[in-house]
Design a protein around this motif. Structure first.
Motif, PDB file in Angstrom:
ATOM      1  N   ILE A  18       0.727  -1.307  -0.066  1.00 17.28           N
ATOM      2  CA  ILE A  18      -0.015  -0.045   0.142  1.00 17.28           C
ATOM      3  C   ILE A  18       0.860   1.276  -0.017  1.00 17.28           C
ATOM      4  CG2 ILE A  18      -2.091  -1.261   0.951  1.00 17.28           C
ATOM      5  CD1 ILE A  18      -1.164   0.248   3.613  1.00 17.28           C
ATOM      6  N   SER A  19       2.231   1.182   0.018  1.00 14.42           N
ATOM      7  CA  SER A  19       3.153   2.162  -0.264  1.00 14.42           C
ATOM      8  C   SER A  19       3.060   3.214   0.764  1.00 14.42           C
ATOM      9  CB  SER A  19       2.908   3.014  -1.603  1.00 14.42           C
ATOM     10  OG  SER A  19       3.145   2.075  -2.738  1.00 14.42           O
ATOM     11  N   VAL A  20       3.304   2.892   2.093  1.00 13.99           N
ATOM     12  CA  VAL A  20       3.206   3.434   3.263  1.00 13.99           C
ATOM     13  C   VAL A  20       4.607   2.855   4.046  1.00 13.99           C
ATOM     14  CG1 VAL A  20       0.948   4.048   3.397  1.00 13.99           C
ATOM     15  CG2 VAL A  20       2.016   2.055   4.890  1.00 13.99           C
ATOM     16  N   PRO A  21       5.126   4.032   4.726  1.00 12.66           N
ATOM     17  CA  PRO A  21       6.016   3.697   5.529  1.00 12.66           C
ATOM     18  C   PRO A  21       6.222   2.720   6.656  1.00 12.66           C
ATOM     19  CG  PRO A  21       6.246   5.879   5.402  1.00 12.66           C
ATOM     20  CD  PRO A  21       4.948   5.302   4.877  1.00 12.66           C
ATOM     21  N   TYR A  22       7.093   1.702   6.601  1.00 11.96           N
ATOM     22  CA  TYR A  22       6.882   0.313   7.709  1.00 11.96           C
ATOM     23  C   TYR A  22       6.626   0.951   9.201  1.00 11.96           C
ATOM     24  CZ  TYR A  22       7.925  -3.637  10.485  1.00 11.96           C
ATOM     25  OH  TYR A  22       8.010  -4.682  11.290  1.00 11.96           O
ATOM     26  N   GLU A  23       7.370   2.211   9.265  1.00 15.51           N
ATOM     27  CA  GLU A  23       7.058   2.654  10.669  1.00 15.51           C
ATOM     28  C   GLU A  23       5.490   3.064  11.096  1.00 15.51           C
ATOM     29  OE1 GLU A  23       9.426   2.700  13.114  1.00 15.51           O
ATOM     30  OE2 GLU A  23      10.727   1.533  11.576  1.00 15.51           O
ATOM     31  N   TRP A  24       4.848   3.306   9.952  1.00 17.19           N
ATOM     32  CA  TRP A  24       3.523   3.921  10.517  1.00 17.19           C
ATOM     33  C   TRP A  24       2.802   2.585  11.220  1.00 17.19           C
ATOM     34  CZ3 TRP A  24       0.564   6.588   5.973  1.00 17.19           C
ATOM     35  CH2 TRP A  24       1.208   7.810   5.617  1.00 17.19           C
ATOM     36  N   PRO A  25       2.002   2.889  12.290  1.00 18.75           N
ATOM     37  CA  PRO A  25       1.390   1.727  12.915  1.00 18.75           C
ATOM     38  C   PRO A  25       0.042   1.577  12.250  1.00 18.75           C
ATOM     39  CG  PRO A  25       0.789   4.006  13.936  1.00 18.75           C
ATOM     40  CD  PRO A  25       1.899   4.138  12.877  1.00 18.75           C
ATOM     41  N   ILE A  26       0.030   0.655  11.325  1.00 19.62           N
ATOM     42  CA  ILE A  26      -1.195   0.337  10.430  1.00 19.62           C
ATOM     43  C   ILE A  26      -1.601  -0.916  11.234  1.00 19.62           C
ATOM     44  CG2 ILE A  26      -0.509   1.209   8.304  1.00 19.62           C
ATOM     45  CD1 ILE A  26       0.395  -1.294   7.237  1.00 19.62           C
ATOM     46  N   ARG A  27      -2.950  -1.141  11.136  1.00 23.52           N
ATOM     47  CA  ARG A  27      -3.779  -2.160  11.610  1.00 23.52           C
ATOM     48  C   ARG A  27      -4.835  -2.677  10.569  1.00 23.52           C
ATOM     49  NH1 ARG A  27      -0.122  -1.670  14.280  1.00 23.52           N
ATOM     50  NH2 ARG A  27      -0.007  -1.061  16.517  1.00 23.52           N
ATOM     51  N   ILE A  28      -5.213  -4.048  10.806  1.00 26.53           N
ATOM     52  CA  ILE A  28      -6.176  -4.448   9.635  1.00 26.53           C
ATOM     53  C   ILE A  28      -7.367  -4.979  10.614  1.00 26.53           C
ATOM     54  CG2 ILE A  28      -6.689  -6.340   8.320  1.00 26.53           C
ATOM     55  CD1 ILE A  28      -3.859  -6.183   7.031  1.00 26.53           C
ATOM     56  N   ASP A  29      -8.690  -4.532  10.327  1.00 23.95           N
ATOM     57  CA  ASP A  29      -9.977  -5.128  10.871  1.00 23.95           C
ATOM     58  C   ASP A  29      -9.871  -6.432  10.088  1.00 23.95           C
ATOM     59  OD1 ASP A  29     -12.290  -6.205  11.432  1.00 23.95           O
ATOM     60  OD2 ASP A  29     -13.323  -3.999  11.133  1.00 23.95           O
ATOM     61  N   HIS A  30      -9.664  -7.447  10.834  1.00 23.33           N
ATOM     62  CA  HIS A  30      -9.499  -8.890   9.938  1.00 23.33           C
ATOM     63  C   HIS A  30     -11.191  -9.253   9.845  1.00 23.33           C
ATOM     64  CE1 HIS A  30      -9.584 -11.069  13.764  1.00 23.33           C
ATOM     65  NE2 HIS A  30      -8.562 -10.343  14.320  1.00 23.33           N
ATOM     66  N   ALA A  31     -11.982  -8.927  10.502  1.00 25.79           N
ATOM     67  CA  ALA A  31     -13.455  -9.114  10.127  1.00 25.79           C
ATOM     68  C   ALA A  31     -14.056  -8.670   9.051  1.00 25.79           C
ATOM     69  CB  ALA A  31     -14.513  -8.966  11.445  1.00 25.79           C
ATOM     70  N   ASN A  32     -13.738  -7.295   8.736  1.00 24.82           N
ATOM     71  CA  ASN A  32     -14.368  -6.438   7.769  1.00 24.82           C
ATOM     72  C   ASN A  32     -13.320  -6.242   6.686  1.00 24.82           C
ATOM     73  OD1 ASN A  32     -16.878  -6.337   9.142  1.00 24.82           O
ATOM     74  ND2 ASN A  32     -15.984  -5.217  10.529  1.00 24.82           N
ATOM     75  N   GLY A  33     -11.881  -6.054   6.761  1.00 21.11           N
ATOM     76  CA  GLY A  33     -10.934  -5.586   5.908  1.00 21.11           C
ATOM     77  C   GLY A  33     -10.391  -4.374   5.892  1.00 21.11           C
ATOM     78  N   PRO A  34     -10.889  -3.171   6.344  1.00 24.26           N
ATOM     79  CA  PRO A  34     -10.044  -1.970   6.200  1.00 24.26           C
ATOM     80  C   PRO A  34      -8.619  -2.131   6.789  1.00 24.26           C
ATOM     81  CG  PRO A  34     -11.797  -1.757   7.881  1.00 24.26           C
ATOM     82  CD  PRO A  34     -11.974  -3.129   7.284  1.00 24.26           C
ATOM     83  N   ILE A  35      -7.833  -1.336   6.055  1.00 20.05           N
ATOM     84  CA  ILE A  35      -6.527  -1.122   6.748  1.00 20.05           C
ATOM     85  C   ILE A  35      -6.540   0.259   7.195  1.00 20.05           C
ATOM     86  CG2 ILE A  35      -4.023  -0.943   6.360  1.00 20.05           C
ATOM     87  CD1 ILE A  35      -4.326  -2.859   3.981  1.00 20.05           C
ATOM     88  N   TYR A  36      -6.007   0.495   8.290  1.00 20.35           N
ATOM     89  CA  TYR A  36      -6.331   1.806   9.099  1.00 20.35           C
ATOM     90  C   TYR A  36      -5.117   2.208   9.915  1.00 20.35           C
ATOM     91  CZ  TYR A  36      -7.605  -0.711  13.340  1.00 20.35           C
ATOM     92  OH  TYR A  36      -7.505  -1.716  14.355  1.00 20.35           O
ATOM     93  N   VAL A  37      -5.230   3.398  10.326  1.00 26.18           N
ATOM     94  CA  VAL A  37      -4.029   3.903  11.138  1.00 26.18           C
ATOM     95  C   VAL A  37      -4.312   3.615  12.455  1.00 26.18           C
ATOM     96  CG1 VAL A  37      -2.298   5.677  11.493  1.00 26.18           C
ATOM     97  CG2 VAL A  37      -3.139   5.734   9.158  1.00 26.18           C
TER      98      VAL A  37
END
Length: 122
Positions: free
Chosen positions: A95-114
């Protein structure tokens, strides 16, 4: 605009100037949805979450291990950390974001969010 990171060109997130320091690319506010996870990513993040919770519960038990059991458990922890690191590095790259960003995935619904971070001064 493109930046060069590890000899690969990746698109930046609405940056109007060249970035010489990865920490200069601040993540958006916590809770911002930045992409959608693939079905495979949702399955993998659910698996990693299960392993993480199992390790957390094991740590809460305050039990003692002999040397062999400790080495075996340490190997399990190292394998988990390697799997987790490889997974999140792959998602960040996709998704072309820095690895250092604290990204998460809602594994029930699918959005990737900060996820939550201290960098947002909103």
């Amino acid at each position: 605009m493109l930046n060069q990171i590890r000899n690969k060109l990746i698109p930046t997130q609405e940056t109007t100037e060249e970035v010489d320091n990865i920490y200069a690319i601040s993540p958006p506010p916590p809770g911002t949805i930045i992409d959608e996870a693939t079905d495979e990513e949702m399955e993998k993040v659910a698996e990693l979450e299960i392993r993480h919770m199992a390790f957390m519960r094991l740590q809460d038990m305050i039990i003692q291990f002999d040397g062999a059991s400790y080495k075996e458990l340490l190997k399990e922890f190292q394998d988990f950390e390697a799997d987790s690191c490889n997974f999140w590095r792959g998602v960040a790259r996709r998704i072309s974001v820095p690895y250092e960003w604290p990204i998460r995935i809602d594994h029930a619904n699918g959005p990737i969010y900060v996820g939550g971070h201290d960098l947002y001064e909103g």
